[in-house]
Design an enzyme around this catalytic site. Structure first.
Site, PDB file in Angstrom:
ATOM      1  N   HIS A   1       5.592  12.819 -15.245  1.00  0.00           N
ATOM      2  CA  HIS A   1       6.769  12.498 -14.442  1.00  0.00           C
ATOM      3  C   HIS A   1       7.212  11.081 -14.774  1.00  0.00           C
ATOM      4  O   HIS A   1       6.381  10.207 -14.991  1.00  0.00           O
ATOM      5  CB  HIS A   1       6.450  12.594 -12.939  1.00  0.00           C
ATOM      6  CG  HIS A   1       7.674  12.720 -12.105  1.00  0.00           C
ATOM      7  ND1 HIS A   1       8.383  11.634 -11.683  1.00  0.00           N
ATOM      8  CD2 HIS A   1       8.325  13.818 -11.653  1.00  0.00           C
ATOM      9  CE1 HIS A   1       9.426  12.058 -10.995  1.00  0.00           C
ATOM     10  NE2 HIS A   1       9.419  13.368 -10.962  1.00  0.00           N
TER      11      HIS A   1
ATOM     12  N   ASP B   1       6.627  21.211 -10.439  1.00  0.00           N
ATOM     13  CA  ASP B   1       6.837  22.511 -11.074  1.00  0.00           C
ATOM     14  C   ASP B   1       5.539  23.222 -11.440  1.00  0.00           C
ATOM     15  O   ASP B   1       5.575  24.393 -11.830  1.00  0.00           O
ATOM     16  CB  ASP B   1       7.677  22.328 -12.354  1.00  0.00           C
ATOM     17  CG  ASP B   1       9.081  21.884 -12.028  1.00  0.00           C
ATOM     18  OD1 ASP B   1       9.667  22.454 -11.097  1.00  0.00           O
ATOM     19  OD2 ASP B   1       9.591  20.964 -12.686  1.00  0.00           O
TER      20      ASP B   1
HETATM   21  N1  ACO Z   1       2.761  17.041 -22.028  1.00  0.00           N
HETATM   22  C1  ACO Z   1       2.301  16.267 -23.052  1.00  0.00           C
HETATM   23  N2  ACO Z   1       2.579  14.974 -23.236  1.00  0.00           N
HETATM   24  C2  ACO Z   1       3.403  14.417 -22.321  1.00  0.00           C
HETATM   25  C3  ACO Z   1       3.930  15.147 -21.246  1.00  0.00           C
HETATM   26  C4  ACO Z   1       3.579  16.497 -21.106  1.00  0.00           C
HETATM   27  N3  ACO Z   1       4.047  17.259 -20.101  1.00  0.00           N
HETATM   28  N4  ACO Z   1       4.717  14.323 -20.502  1.00  0.00           N
HETATM   29  C5  ACO Z   1       4.675  13.109 -21.124  1.00  0.00           C
HETATM   30  N5  ACO Z   1       3.894  13.186 -22.217  1.00  0.00           N
HETATM   31  C6  ACO Z   1       3.543  12.087 -23.126  1.00  0.00           C
HETATM   32  C7  ACO Z   1       4.758  11.585 -23.877  1.00  0.00           C
HETATM   33  O1  ACO Z   1       4.909  12.318 -25.084  1.00  0.00           O
HETATM   34  C8  ACO Z   1       4.375  10.151 -24.118  1.00  0.00           C
HETATM   35  O2  ACO Z   1       3.386  10.132 -25.138  1.00  0.00           O
HETATM   36  P1  ACO Z   1       3.275   8.850 -26.148  1.00  0.00           P
HETATM   37  O3  ACO Z   1       3.031   7.662 -25.272  1.00  0.00           O
HETATM   38  O4  ACO Z   1       2.151   9.206 -27.041  1.00  0.00           O
HETATM   39  O5  ACO Z   1       4.597   8.771 -26.860  1.00  0.00           O
HETATM   40  C9  ACO Z   1       3.661   9.759 -22.841  1.00  0.00           C
HETATM   41  O6  ACO Z   1       3.151  10.989 -22.310  1.00  0.00           O
HETATM   42  C10 ACO Z   1       4.501   9.071 -21.804  1.00  0.00           C
HETATM   43  O7  ACO Z   1       5.602   9.892 -21.473  1.00  0.00           O
HETATM   44  P2  ACO Z   1       6.602   9.385 -20.375  1.00  0.00           P
HETATM   45  O8  ACO Z   1       7.320   8.169 -20.850  1.00  0.00           O
HETATM   46  O9  ACO Z   1       5.852   9.279 -19.102  1.00  0.00           O
HETATM   47  O10 ACO Z   1       7.602  10.590 -20.277  1.00  0.00           O
HETATM   48  P3  ACO Z   1       9.095  10.549 -19.724  1.00  0.00           P
HETATM   49  O11 ACO Z   1       9.172   9.746 -18.504  1.00  0.00           O
HETATM   50  O12 ACO Z   1      10.035  10.176 -20.811  1.00  0.00           O
HETATM   51  O13 ACO Z   1       9.332  12.103 -19.414  1.00  0.00           O
HETATM   52  C11 ACO Z   1       8.996  14.163 -18.341  1.00  0.00           C
HETATM   53  C12 ACO Z   1       9.020  12.654 -18.169  1.00  0.00           C
HETATM   54  C13 ACO Z   1      10.314  14.641 -18.955  1.00  0.00           C
HETATM   55  C14 ACO Z   1       8.855  14.805 -16.979  1.00  0.00           C
HETATM   56  C15 ACO Z   1       7.805  14.543 -19.246  1.00  0.00           C
HETATM   57  O14 ACO Z   1       6.596  14.195 -18.608  1.00  0.00           O
HETATM   58  C16 ACO Z   1       7.780  16.021 -19.608  1.00  0.00           C
HETATM   59  O15 ACO Z   1       8.428  16.412 -20.570  1.00  0.00           O
HETATM   60  N6  ACO Z   1       7.046  16.878 -18.844  1.00  0.00           N
HETATM   61  C17 ACO Z   1       7.017  18.281 -19.106  1.00  0.00           C
HETATM   62  C18 ACO Z   1       8.253  18.941 -18.534  1.00  0.00           C
HETATM   63  C19 ACO Z   1       8.204  18.984 -17.034  1.00  0.00           C
HETATM   64  O16 ACO Z   1       7.223  19.392 -16.429  1.00  0.00           O
HETATM   65  N7  ACO Z   1       9.320  18.588 -16.419  1.00  0.00           N
HETATM   66  C20 ACO Z   1       9.465  18.587 -14.971  1.00  0.00           C
HETATM   67  C21 ACO Z   1       9.450  17.191 -14.444  1.00  0.00           C
HETATM   68  S1  ACO Z   1       9.566  17.153 -12.691  1.00  0.00           S
HETATM   69  C22 ACO Z   1      11.170  17.554 -12.395  1.00  0.00           C
HETATM   70  O17 ACO Z   1      12.065  17.241 -13.106  1.00  0.00           O
HETATM   71  C23 ACO Z   1      11.436  18.352 -11.272  1.00  0.00           C
END
Ligand code: ACO
Length: 437
Positions: free
Chosen positions: A314, A371
């Site tokens: 998140h 989710d």
């Molecule tokens: N699975 C694997 N790796 C992840 C995930 C995930 N679900 N989420 C983040 N990461 C990784 C990123 O690739 C990044 O890796 P890095 O540092 O090696 O480059 C690191 O974790 C940090 O990511 P963030 O900066 O925290 O991610 P961001 O804030 O840009 O994105 C998001 C947030 C879109 C929710 C992301 O976590 C994601 O894609 N999750 C999966 C989709 C999801 O469940 N979405 C629902 C969110 S809740 C909502 O909207 C209701």
């Protein structure tokens, strides 16, 4: 360039040094919960500089009275009320009222709201005919967005909200009709006759009736199912400046009407990184259940960055998402009350356990989000997977409306219009068609 923000000082300014410029003092604004923000609204006019913030991770786009989140501590409050208290003690309609109007409703106010919701639950016949134009395999989110936008055509008197009374009516129409539209789109996708709303039923009960009743067999959901649905909607009701709410505010800032702005929010929600993740989670769990992949294989793929762990991570929560905790507990209780076992729940818990003990996830502070468990709850109520994001949209409706109204009422409001750093070609001569290669 160096920055020196002295936010702890009572003067509450930040000093910014930029190459070739005199240092500037930027005001620091402090929110109710002691959150600090450097106000850069005069930065460009004072220095010529803008800020660059990929994905807006550090950008406060507005002041808002509606929702507070502390992502480090896993706190979520609406208008000051803890999500745990709202989940335990209110109905979705009470929470919706509070989000939109700022206070929990009195018994009379709640009764008025219920009456208005009942009054507006039917669709104009012309609007109903729009369903005939959608193919049965059309995605319900596309139908939802199109139908909400089409409401603008059927209620032109509400395009200009001149006073609170008009807003109250538009709000009741949206909250009530979205439920009817969602259920009709489901029935349409199955080729089943539409079931009209029953004014004697509560909001959630009525939705389940429109989804599942047959002409000769009225559907009677259990108390536990109705409560679980209400809880699901409460937990999705608002979440400050997420992608869809920011979209609603963005569109609303151009003075676009409420229906058009919310229709845009539905489109933003549809994406799998946002509300669409609830469908992906179930697909992922079903793949594991079908034996296509094991939990360990999924985790390894995620760590190799070949795959996202859906329902994890998140932008704001870096410890836990309080909504996921409440949902996990609610899923356990609902399955127990229904006397059913869902293998997907065991797989989800296994995935959570593996992921939350693995360095990849710990270092990146990735935990289950709203989710992750919500789909298992919806499945237990009988909601099909392709309706999951629509369910999210029904829940988020009060938050979108409240945010749109905040923009609409703001006497100092300006159109939302971010800047950019241009990275395309520098000025070059025009090449006539015959000379191009
Ligand atoms: N699975 C694997 N790796 C992840 C995930 C995930 N679900 N989420 C983040 N990461 C990784 C990123 O690739 C990044 O890796 P890095 O540092 O090696 O480059 C690191 O974790 C940090 O990511 P963030 O900066 O925290 O991610 P961001 O804030 O840009 O994105 C998001 C947030 C879109 C929710 C992301 O976590 C994601 O894609 N999750 C999966 C989709 C999801 O469940 N979405 C629902 C969110 S809740 C909502 O909207 C209701």
């Amino acid at each position: 360039m160096s920055t020196n923000s002295d936010v702890s000082s009572p003067t509450q300014t930040a000093r910014l040094e930029l190459p070739g410029k005199d240092p500037v003092q930027l005001p620091v604004e402090v929110g109710t919960e002691n959150e600090h923000a450097v106000d850069i609204s005069k930065l460009r006019s004072q220095t010529g500089y803008i800020t660059l913030d990929n994905g807006y991770g550090n950008t406060g786009s507005c002041r808002s009275d509606i929702t507070y989140i502390d992502g480090e501590k896993g706190i979520l409050r609406h208008r000051g009320y803890a999500i745990e208290d709202l989940a335990a003690s209110t109905t979705f309609i009470e929470t919706a009222y509070m989000l939109i109007w700022g206070e929990l409703p009195t018994a009379d106010q709640l009764e008025t709201m219920r009456r208005l919701l009942t009054e507006h639950e039917l669709l104009h016949e012309g609007l109903r005919h729009h369903f005939e134009g959608f193919p049965p395999y059309g995605h319900p989110m596309a139908m939802l967005s199109a139908m909400i936008n089409a409401c603008s055509c059927y209620h032109p008197e509400l395009l200009e909200l001149e006073d609170e009374h008009h807003f109250e009516e538009a709000t009741a129409k949206l909250l009530s009709k979205v439920r009817t539209i969602a259920a009709f789109s489901y029935r349409k996708s199955l080729g089943l006759p539409i079931v009209y709303p029953d004014p004697k039923r509560s909001y959630c009960n009525n939705f389940l009736h429109m989804m599942f009743s047959l002409p000769h067999v009225p559907y009677e959901p259990t108390r536990e199912e109705v409560r679980a649905l209400s809880l699901f909607l409460i937990l999705h009701a608002d979440h400050e400046q997420n992608c869809s709410t920011a979209t609603v505010r963005m569109v609303g800032s151009s003075k676009a009407n409420l229906f058009a702005s919310v229709a845009a929010g539905v489109c933003a929600l549809w994406g799998p990184l946002h509300g669409g993740a609830n469908m992906r989670v179930i697909e992922m769990l079903e793949n594991i259940n079908a034996g296509d992949q094991s939990v360990d294989q999924v985790v390894e793929q995620v760590k190799k960055k070949e795959y996202l762990l859906w329902g994890f991570g998140h932008r704001v929560y870096k410890n836990f998402d309080p909504r996921a905790l409440i949902l996990k507990d609610a899923v356990d209780k609902l399955l127990e009350a229904k006397g059913i076992e869902d293998p997907l729940l065991d797989i989800a818990k296994q995935l959570e356990s593996v992921a939350t003990h693995d360095d990849y996830f710990l270092e990146r502070k990735l935990y289950p989000n709203v989710d992750f468990y919500s789909g298992i709850l919806l499945r237990a109520i009988g909601i099909p997977v392709n309706m999951f994001t629509v369910m999210f949209a029904i829940g988020r409706m009060p938050g979108w409306i409240a945010n749109w109204y905040e923009v609409h009422k703001d006497p100092n409001g300006r159109i939302y219009r971010p800047r950019q750093v241009y990275t395309g070609p520098a000025k070059r001569p025009y090449v006539p068609l015959e000379e191009r290669q």
